[in-house]
Scaffold this motif. Structure first.
Motif, PDB file in Angstrom:
ATOM      1  N   ASP A   1       0.860  -1.190   0.000  1.00 36.50           N
ATOM      2  CA  ASP A   1       0.000   0.000   0.000  1.00 36.50           C
ATOM      3  C   ASP A   1       0.893   1.236   0.000  1.00 36.50           C
ATOM      4  N   TYR A   2       1.396   1.603  -1.177  1.00 40.38           N
ATOM      5  CA  TYR A   2       2.338   2.716  -1.266  1.00 40.38           C
ATOM      6  C   TYR A   2       1.708   4.050  -0.929  1.00 40.38           C
ATOM      7  N   ALA A   3       0.437   4.213  -1.175  1.00 43.72           N
ATOM      8  CA  ALA A   3      -0.215   5.478  -0.800  1.00 43.72           C
ATOM      9  C   ALA A   3      -0.096   5.697   0.706  1.00 43.72           C
ATOM     10  N   THR A   4      -0.331   4.663   1.483  1.00 39.71           N
ATOM     11  CA  THR A   4      -0.208   4.777   2.942  1.00 39.71           C
ATOM     12  C   THR A   4       1.250   4.946   3.348  1.00 39.71           C
TER      13      THR A   4
END
Length: 125
Positions: free
Chosen positions: A18-21
């Motif tokens: 989860d790169y956004a997080t």
């Protein structure tokens, strides 16, 4: 960037992170001159810095971007008073099995986790 399905026989774990997080949490660093040519994702975990991913685009290889990101990870670990960096790589990533010891890491184990044949490394700081 991350290992390919061809190299490890299935979709690599970093592709599902989860790169956004991770970005929102300040755990991702990018290197490149005006373009994202390399990245690293790491964060403190207990008494060490956990290096989740580090990758350089093939066309940017040899420019020192990966080394700069690794140096940054080490500096962050030291600044936070952490005594080591730990990571793992897929056993099929044979270049990594040579690279990490060259960078001062020691292999600490090998086991299959979640269907991935992983090799664990640590660098004491």
């Amino acid at each position: 960037m991350p290992a390919t399905s061809r190299e490890i026989g299935r979709r690599p774990a970093p592709m599902d992170a989860d790169y956004a997080t991770l970005i929102a949490d300040g755990c991702v660093w990018v290197a490149g001159d005006g373009a994202a040519l390399a990245y690293a994702a790491f964060w403190p975990l207990g008494d060490h810095l956990y290096l989740d991913a580090i990758a350089v685009l093939p066309e940017a290889a040899g420019q020192g971007l990966g080394r700069a990101l690794m140096d940054h990870a080490e500096a962050e670990a030291r600044a936070q008073g952490l005594g080591a960096i730990r990571l793992y790589t897929n056993a099929a990533m044979t270049e990594n099995l040579t690279l990490y010891p060259y960078l001062g890491f020691t292999q600490t184990g090998r086991r299959v986790t979640d269907g991935f044949d992983r090799v664990y490394f640590e660098k004491r700081l």
